[in-house]
Scaffold this motif. Structure first.
Motif, short mmCIF file in Angstrom:
data_model
loop_
_atom_site.label_atom_id
_atom_site.label_comp_id
_atom_site.label_asym_id
_atom_site.label_seq_id
_atom_site.Cartn_x
_atom_site.Cartn_y
_atom_site.Cartn_z
N GLY A 45 7.39 36.90 56.25
CA GLY A 45 8.46 37.22 57.19
C GLY A 45 9.77 37.53 56.49
O GLY A 45 9.88 37.50 55.27
N ALA A 46 10.77 37.83 57.28
CA ALA A 46 12.12 38.10 56.79
C ALA A 46 13.12 37.39 57.70
O ALA A 46 12.84 37.15 58.88
CB ALA A 46 12.39 39.60 56.78
N ILE A 47 14.25 37.05 57.15
CA ILE A 47 15.28 36.37 57.93
C ILE A 47 16.21 37.41 58.54
O ILE A 47 16.69 38.31 57.85
CB ILE A 47 16.08 35.38 57.05
N HIS A 48 16.42 37.27 59.84
CA HIS A 48 17.35 38.13 60.58
C HIS A 48 18.31 37.23 61.34
O HIS A 48 17.96 36.12 61.72
CB HIS A 48 16.59 39.04 61.56
N SER A 49 19.51 37.72 61.57
CA SER A 49 20.51 36.96 62.32
C SER A 49 20.79 37.63 63.65
O SER A 49 20.87 38.86 63.73
CB SER A 49 21.82 36.85 61.53
N SER A 50 20.97 36.80 64.67
CA SER A 50 21.33 37.33 65.99
C SER A 50 22.82 37.65 66.00
O SER A 50 23.56 37.31 65.07
CB SER A 50 21.02 36.30 67.08
#
Length: 87
Positions: free
Chosen positions: A69-74
């Protein structure tokens, strides 16, 4: 449980329109999120290494596929570990 998993959809890129699993930490655990995400990535790296070795000699059709996976920010700054859904 210290995480919540939400359903999502990739927008743009290679996975445009595909289902996504979006995992975030409950508020009381968010301070340790990066530490937990790093642990997730270490486990995924090891699993990918093992799967790659297996795939070199396994019977046809028995290959293992693992996605990292990859980290994404809202927009509100909450970090999510986003992974493709594999069924």
């Amino acid at each position: 449980a210290f995480r919540v998993c939400l359903e999502g959809t990739f927008i743009g890129g290679n996975r445009n329109g595909q289902e996504a699993a979006c995992k975030r930490f409950k508020p009381q655990y968010r301070a340790m999120a990066m530490e937990f995400f790093e642990s997730d990535f270490q486990i995924a790296d090891k699993a990918i290494q093992v799967a790659t070795s297996w795939n070199e000699f396994c019977p046809a059709g028995k290959e293992i596929m693992i996605n990292k996976g990859a980290i994404h920010s809202s927009n509100s700054g909450i970090q999510y570990l986003v992974e493709p859904v594999i069924r």
